[in-house]
Design a protein around this motif. Structure first.
Motif, PDB file in Angstrom:
ATOM      1  N   ILE A  90       4.720  -2.859  -3.074  1.00  0.00           N
ATOM      2  CA  ILE A  90       4.003  -2.881  -4.474  1.00  0.00           C
ATOM      3  C   ILE A  90       2.636  -1.973  -4.094  1.00  0.00           C
ATOM      4  CG2 ILE A  90       2.875  -4.192  -5.827  1.00  0.00           C
ATOM      5  CD1 ILE A  90       4.767  -6.398  -5.150  1.00  0.00           C
ATOM      6  N   HIS A  91       2.732  -0.837  -4.977  1.00  0.00           N
ATOM      7  CA  HIS A  91       1.845   0.349  -4.752  1.00  0.00           C
ATOM      8  C   HIS A  91       0.655  -0.113  -5.878  1.00  0.00           C
ATOM      9  CE1 HIS A  91       0.673   4.740  -4.280  1.00  0.00           C
ATOM     10  NE2 HIS A  91      -0.474   3.997  -4.293  1.00  0.00           N
ATOM     11  N   LEU A  92      -0.311  -0.382  -5.662  1.00  0.00           N
ATOM     12  CA  LEU A  92      -1.434  -0.897  -6.815  1.00  0.00           C
ATOM     13  C   LEU A  92      -2.685   0.192  -6.877  1.00  0.00           C
ATOM     14  CD1 LEU A  92      -1.549  -4.558  -6.435  1.00  0.00           C
ATOM     15  CD2 LEU A  92      -0.017  -3.222  -7.937  1.00  0.00           C
ATOM     16  N   GLU A  93      -3.094   0.407  -8.138  1.00  0.00           N
ATOM     17  CA  GLU A  93      -4.497   1.099  -8.133  1.00  0.00           C
ATOM     18  C   GLU A  93      -5.044   0.663  -9.411  1.00  0.00           C
ATOM     19  OE1 GLU A  93      -5.787   5.377 -10.407  1.00  0.00           O
ATOM     20  OE2 GLU A  93      -3.460   4.915 -10.258  1.00  0.00           O
ATOM     21  N   SER A  94      -6.618   0.775  -8.960  1.00  0.00           N
ATOM     22  CA  SER A  94      -7.304   0.295 -10.090  1.00  0.00           C
ATOM     23  C   SER A  94      -8.612   1.124  -9.971  1.00  0.00           C
ATOM     24  CB  SER A  94      -7.412  -1.243 -10.205  1.00  0.00           C
ATOM     25  OG  SER A  94      -8.515  -1.619 -11.232  1.00  0.00           O
ATOM     26  N   GLY A  95      -8.897   1.742 -10.927  1.00  0.00           N
ATOM     27  CA  GLY A  95     -10.295   2.678 -10.984  1.00  0.00           C
ATOM     28  C   GLY A  95     -10.398   3.512  -9.851  1.00  0.00           C
ATOM     29  N   GLY A  96      -9.443   4.212  -9.263  1.00  0.00           N
ATOM     30  CA  GLY A  96      -9.499   4.707  -8.304  1.00  0.00           C
ATOM     31  C   GLY A  96      -9.261   4.161  -6.897  1.00  0.00           C
ATOM     32  N   TRP A 135      -8.082  -3.233 -15.505  1.00  0.00           N
ATOM     33  CA  TRP A 135      -6.910  -2.606 -15.579  1.00  0.00           C
ATOM     34  C   TRP A 135      -6.447  -2.387 -14.251  1.00  0.00           C
ATOM     35  CZ3 TRP A 135      -5.970   1.952 -13.609  1.00  0.00           C
ATOM     36  CH2 TRP A 135      -6.887   2.931 -13.322  1.00  0.00           C
ATOM     37  N   LEU A 136      -5.093  -2.471 -14.247  1.00  0.00           N
ATOM     38  CA  LEU A 136      -4.215  -2.163 -12.914  1.00  0.00           C
ATOM     39  C   LEU A 136      -3.111  -1.568 -12.930  1.00  0.00           C
ATOM     40  CD1 LEU A 136      -4.570  -3.339  -9.993  1.00  0.00           C
ATOM     41  CD2 LEU A 136      -2.670  -5.091 -10.781  1.00  0.00           C
ATOM     42  N   ALA A 137      -2.827  -0.539 -12.225  1.00  0.00           N
ATOM     43  CA  ALA A 137      -1.510   0.084 -12.257  1.00  0.00           C
ATOM     44  C   ALA A 137      -0.661   0.087 -11.014  1.00  0.00           C
ATOM     45  CB  ALA A 137      -2.028   1.879 -12.375  1.00  0.00           C
TER      46      ALA A 137
END
Length: 165
Positions: A90-96, A135-137
């Motif tokens: 699970i590859h997550l990103e938030s605000g960089g 937010w979360l990507a």
């Protein structure tokens, strides 16, 4: 009589410049935050000891990502869907900030893909940024799906992390 070379050269330069002019429209700067998706949102469910923050359609099995925790544990159980054959992470990103979590994968009973589960710490930088920006990507290969709250539901993210500790 021949026109002076400088005059011919100037005229030629202006003609070529006019032919090669490209109109450049500058779009106004936009926020780095993604826009909410119609009908999808962050939903918080909690009882005395456990909480779940999930992004999807309310009252449905259409889940994009779920975060579960026990009260004040500081630990998260992540769940997400991935296409068949995807890397089990699970590859997550938030605000960089980004983080990859090795995941257990099993066939999804709801679609043709995989159901992924992984463990994480609520204190990981990607989740601390999620708390701040809201937010979360989720990355799946080269595709990024960003999940932003609708107005009125943004406080659910902070309430979840405050509960989890």
């Amino acid at each position: 009589m021949r026109p002076p070379a400088l005059l011919v050269l100037s005229g030629l330069t202006l003609t070529l410049a006019a032919c090669g002019t490209t109109r450049m429209d500058f779009a106004p700067a936009v926020s780095g935050a993604p826009a909410p998706i119609d009908h999808y949102d962050w939903f918080l469910h909690q009882d005395d000891e456990e909480a779940r923050l999930a992004y999807g359609l309310e009252e449905s099995d259409d889940l994009r990502i779920g975060l579960d925790c026990r009260k004040n544990s500081g630990r998260l159980a992540l769940s997400a869907l991935a296409p068949e054959g995807a890397r089990p992470e699970i590859h997550l990103e938030s605000g960089g900030d980004t983080e990859r979590y090795p995941a257990a994968a099993e066939r999804s009973e709801l679609n043709d893909g995989l159901f992924l589960t992984a463990d994480a710490k609520a204190s990981d930088p990607v989740f601390q940024r999620f708390r701040r920006v809201g937010w979360l990507a989720v990355w799946q290969g080269d595709e990024r799906q960003a999940y932003a709250p609708h107005p009125g539901s943004a406080d659910r993210v902070e309430r979840f992390f405050a509960f989890c500790g």
